[in-house]
Design a protein around this motif. Structure first.
Motif, PDB file in Angstrom:
ATOM      1  N   LEU A 131       0.843  -1.190   0.000  1.00 20.10           N
ATOM      2  CA  LEU A 131       0.000   0.000   0.000  1.00 20.10           C
ATOM      3  C   LEU A 131       0.879   1.241   0.000  1.00 20.10           C
ATOM      4  O   LEU A 131       1.719   1.427   0.879  1.00 20.10           O
ATOM      5  N   SER A 132       0.693   2.091  -0.973  1.00 21.84           N
ATOM      6  CA  SER A 132       1.435   3.347  -1.025  1.00 21.84           C
ATOM      7  C   SER A 132       0.782   4.355  -0.098  1.00 21.84           C
ATOM      8  O   SER A 132      -0.440   4.355   0.080  1.00 21.84           O
ATOM      9  N   MET A 133       1.570   5.211   0.515  1.00 22.55           N
ATOM     10  CA  MET A 133       1.001   6.284   1.321  1.00 22.55           C
ATOM     11  C   MET A 133       0.349   7.334   0.429  1.00 22.55           C
ATOM     12  O   MET A 133      -0.620   7.973   0.809  1.00 22.55           O
ATOM     13  N   VAL A 134       0.920   7.529  -0.762  1.00 25.80           N
ATOM     14  CA  VAL A 134       0.420   8.567  -1.665  1.00 25.80           C
ATOM     15  C   VAL A 134      -1.036   8.280  -2.027  1.00 25.80           C
ATOM     16  O   VAL A 134      -1.382   7.183  -2.443  1.00 25.80           O
ATOM     17  N   GLY A 135      -1.883   9.304  -1.862  1.00 19.97           N
ATOM     18  CA  GLY A 135      -3.313   9.155  -2.123  1.00 19.97           C
ATOM     19  C   GLY A 135      -4.126   9.018  -0.858  1.00 19.97           C
ATOM     20  O   GLY A 135      -5.346   9.191  -0.866  1.00 19.97           O
ATOM     21  N   SER A 136      -3.451   8.720   0.282  1.00 17.40           N
ATOM     22  CA  SER A 136      -4.160   8.590   1.552  1.00 17.40           C
ATOM     23  C   SER A 136      -4.721   9.943   1.984  1.00 17.40           C
ATOM     24  O   SER A 136      -4.087  10.982   1.773  1.00 17.40           O
ATOM     25  N   ILE A 137      -5.910   9.917   2.594  1.00 16.20           N
ATOM     26  CA  ILE A 137      -6.562  11.139   3.070  1.00 16.20           C
ATOM     27  C   ILE A 137      -6.703  11.062   4.589  1.00 16.20           C
ATOM     28  O   ILE A 137      -7.189  10.052   5.121  1.00 16.20           O
ATOM     29  N   TYR A 138      -6.282  12.127   5.272  1.00 12.27           N
ATOM     30  CA  TYR A 138      -6.269  12.168   6.729  1.00 12.27           C
ATOM     31  C   TYR A 138      -7.005  13.403   7.263  1.00 12.27           C
ATOM     32  O   TYR A 138      -7.161  14.397   6.555  1.00 12.27           O
ATOM     33  N   VAL A 139      -7.398  13.308   8.543  1.00 13.00           N
ATOM     34  CA  VAL A 139      -7.772  14.508   9.292  1.00 13.00           C
ATOM     35  C   VAL A 139      -6.482  14.960   9.984  1.00 13.00           C
ATOM     36  O   VAL A 139      -6.004  14.308  10.910  1.00 13.00           O
ATOM     37  N   SER A 175      -8.586  14.198  -4.198  1.00 13.64           N
ATOM     38  CA  SER A 175      -8.898  13.573  -5.488  1.00 13.64           C
ATOM     39  C   SER A 175      -8.902  12.060  -5.351  1.00 13.64           C
ATOM     40  O   SER A 175      -8.181  11.486  -4.527  1.00 13.64           O
ATOM     41  N   LEU A 176      -9.729  11.433  -6.160  1.00 10.33           N
ATOM     42  CA  LEU A 176      -9.803   9.978  -6.234  1.00 10.33           C
ATOM     43  C   LEU A 176      -9.614   9.581  -7.688  1.00 10.33           C
ATOM     44  O   LEU A 176     -10.260  10.142  -8.581  1.00 10.33           O
ATOM     45  N   THR A 177      -8.735   8.606  -7.923  1.00 10.25           N
ATOM     46  CA  THR A 177      -8.378   8.223  -9.289  1.00 10.25           C
ATOM     47  C   THR A 177      -8.858   6.824  -9.621  1.00 10.25           C
ATOM     48  O   THR A 177      -8.607   5.881  -8.873  1.00 10.25           O
ATOM     49  N   GLY A 178      -9.563   6.714 -10.742  1.00  6.09           N
ATOM     50  CA  GLY A 178      -9.961   5.414 -11.271  1.00  6.09           C
ATOM     51  C   GLY A 178      -9.213   5.145 -12.549  1.00  6.09           C
ATOM     52  O   GLY A 178      -8.252   5.840 -12.890  1.00  6.09           O
ATOM     53  N   SER A 179      -9.628   4.138 -13.289  1.00  6.43           N
ATOM     54  CA  SER A 179      -8.984   3.826 -14.560  1.00  6.43           C
ATOM     55  C   SER A 179      -9.336   4.852 -15.626  1.00  6.43           C
ATOM     56  O   SER A 179      -8.522   5.182 -16.475  1.00  6.43           O
ATOM     57  N   TYR A 180     -10.572   5.353 -15.581  1.00  5.42           N
ATOM     58  CA  TYR A 180     -11.043   6.263 -16.614  1.00  5.42           C
ATOM     59  C   TYR A 180     -11.225   7.700 -16.115  1.00  5.42           C
ATOM     60  O   TYR A 180     -11.186   8.642 -16.901  1.00  5.42           O
ATOM     61  N   GLU A 224     -19.207   5.698  -8.847  1.00  2.44           N
ATOM     62  CA  GLU A 224     -18.546   5.050  -7.711  1.00  2.44           C
ATOM     63  C   GLU A 224     -17.588   6.010  -7.010  1.00  2.44           C
ATOM     64  O   GLU A 224     -17.554   6.091  -5.773  1.00  2.44           O
ATOM     65  N   LEU A 225     -16.788   6.747  -7.801  1.00  6.18           N
ATOM     66  CA  LEU A 225     -15.824   7.681  -7.217  1.00  6.18           C
ATOM     67  C   LEU A 225     -16.526   8.838  -6.518  1.00  6.18           C
ATOM     68  O   LEU A 225     -16.080   9.297  -5.465  1.00  6.18           O
ATOM     69  N   ALA A 226     -17.618   9.324  -7.106  1.00  2.00           N
ATOM     70  CA  ALA A 226     -18.369  10.428  -6.491  1.00  2.00           C
ATOM     71  C   ALA A 226     -18.953   9.993  -5.143  1.00  2.00           C
ATOM     72  O   ALA A 226     -18.917  10.748  -4.159  1.00  2.00           O
ATOM     73  N   LYS A 227     -19.481   8.757  -5.077  1.00  2.00           N
ATOM     74  CA  LYS A 227     -20.027   8.243  -3.809  1.00  2.00           C
ATOM     75  C   LYS A 227     -18.939   8.119  -2.758  1.00  2.00           C
ATOM     76  O   LYS A 227     -19.146   8.429  -1.577  1.00  2.00           O
TER      77      LYS A 227
END
Length: 402
Positions: free
Chosen positions: A40-48, A119-124, A188-191
């Motif tokens: 698991l990469s730390m990059v992309g993690s969201i924290y308070v 931001s959340l990244t999917g394939s498309y 899915e990403l919006a939810k």
């Protein structure tokens, strides 16, 4: 590689580490080593996170994201901060509790980098939350162009999904069987973004609200879909993870579990030899010419040499042919080695201006195939070609060092 040729993505363990490798025609096009034992990469993690101090001298805030772990937040990246302990007023103060996303791994003495643009990244699709700039904007990757009219025609439908967020349609959307796959992923990403924002106001400091997928799955999603048609792994846990993620994105992709105790996957594809070639200073070309690739802290220097090349043609035609061959190999090496920043290439000097211009055009065409933004800047007065390539991760040589 032509669009008709399909490669393979190999996910395998070598020397106790997980390697993700895109391979075609027995050449590595892209390779990544998982940076964490759990993949698991730390990059992309969201924290308070909690702001410890604000330094206006360097226009940055220092934010604690986990107990004893501080990261760096440029103030220009904090304009859209989602504050959880007070009403936002456009400022960042010590003591503020806010949602932050890790965008850069810590490197040596440098702290990890943060942003408040979630931001959340999917394939498309990429979904972005920007507090003050969100109005359902849709951007389409410049590499797609206007020829992909089905994406443009369905912008209204996509906007309904992203009224609260901005959306970027990635180059891989070209490979979607139909626009419904893109729309489903956007939903899915919006939810997921709505869930993060909802629980973010209820969680205490240092809570992790979102963790990215394992790095090998991210590697697959970030690879151009037309470049591979099969994923092969000899790790059962990874095979099961891909089966669990085999949604519409991988619908037409074969996922295969390799089982042969006598001939491990890495030996079948001579991965150790290929890795050795990727870290070598000298790279031979088929013609007998060769490249010398040297990486310094400031830049990447690449020198093109005639080597063993022999030809009865005039020197100018010979040099032009070698330079074109070298350009092909340089584009491949930049991507496979994940070299970034300023790259200076010393091609063999040519006397004809037309050949120089053709070489520049060819180099630009080759760099367009790269998943990471890369551009030819110019040819200097000394005849060096300047290339820039965006840094998104450590170079392969740095990954090998751990």
């Amino acid at each position: 590689m032509t669009e008709n040729e399909k490669g393979k993505i190999l996910i395998l363990k070598l020397n106790g580490r997980i390697f993700s490798i895109l391979i075609n025609n027995n050449r590595i096009l892209s390779i990544q080593i998982c940076s964490k034992p759990d993949n698991l990469s730390m990059v992309g993690s969201i924290y308070v996170g909690k702001v410890q101090t604000v330094s206006h001298n360097i226009s940055a805030a220092f934010v604690e994201i986990q107990k004893g772990e501080t990261a760096f937040l440029p103030l220009k990246e904090a304009k859209d901060a989602v504050l959880t302990n007070r009403i936002p007023d456009g400022t960042i103060k010590a003591g503020d509790e806010l949602l932050v996303q890790l965008v850069k791994e810590p490197v040596k003495a440098k702290l990890a980098g943060l942003s408040t643009c979630l931001s959340l990244t999917g394939s498309y699709i990429v979904i972005e939350h920007r507090q003050s700039q969100t109005d359902g904007k849709i951007k389409i990757s410049s590499k797609l162009g206007t020829k992909h009219s089905h994406l443009y025609k369905n912008q209204d439908e996509l906007k309904k999904i992203t009224e609260k967020f901005n959306m970027i349609i990635r180059t891989n959307a070209e490979e979607a069987g139909d626009v419904s796959q893109v729309i489903n992923e956007a939903e899915e990403l919006a939810k997921e973004m709505e869930r993060i924002l909802d629980i973010g106001n209820k969680r205490t400091c240092f809570s992790c609200l979102h963790q990215p997928e394992p790095e090998y799955i991210t590697f697959v999603k970030n690879s151009y879909r037309y470049e591979y048609d099969e994923i092969i792994t000899d790790e059962k846990e990874i095979y099961d993870a891909f089966l669990a993620n085999s949604n519409s994105t991988l619908k037409d992709c074969k996922i295969r579990f390799y089982e042969d105790e006598l001939l491990p996957l890495y030996k079948l594809y001579s991965i150790e030899t290929k890795i050795s070639e990727l870290t070598a200073k000298k790279v031979w070309l088929k013609s007998g010419a060769y490249l010398i690739i040297e990486q310094t802290e400031a830049l990447i220097a690449i020198d093109v040499n005639t080597g063993k090349y022999e030809s009865r043609k005039a020197p100018e035609e010979t040099y032009f042919k070698i330079n074109l061959e070298a350009a092909e190999e340089i584009a491949l090496q930049l991507r496979a080695r994940n070299l970034a920043g300023m790259i200076l290439v010393d091609f063999i000097n040519m006397s004809e201006k037309e050949h120089e211009e053709q070489l520049m055009l060819r180099m630009k065409e080759l760099l367009k195939k790269d998943v990471v933004p890369a551009n030819v800047v110019d040819i200097t007065g000394l005849g060096l070609m300047e290339i820039t390539r965006k840094k998104r991760d450590k170079s392969f040589a740095e990954q090998l060092k751990g």
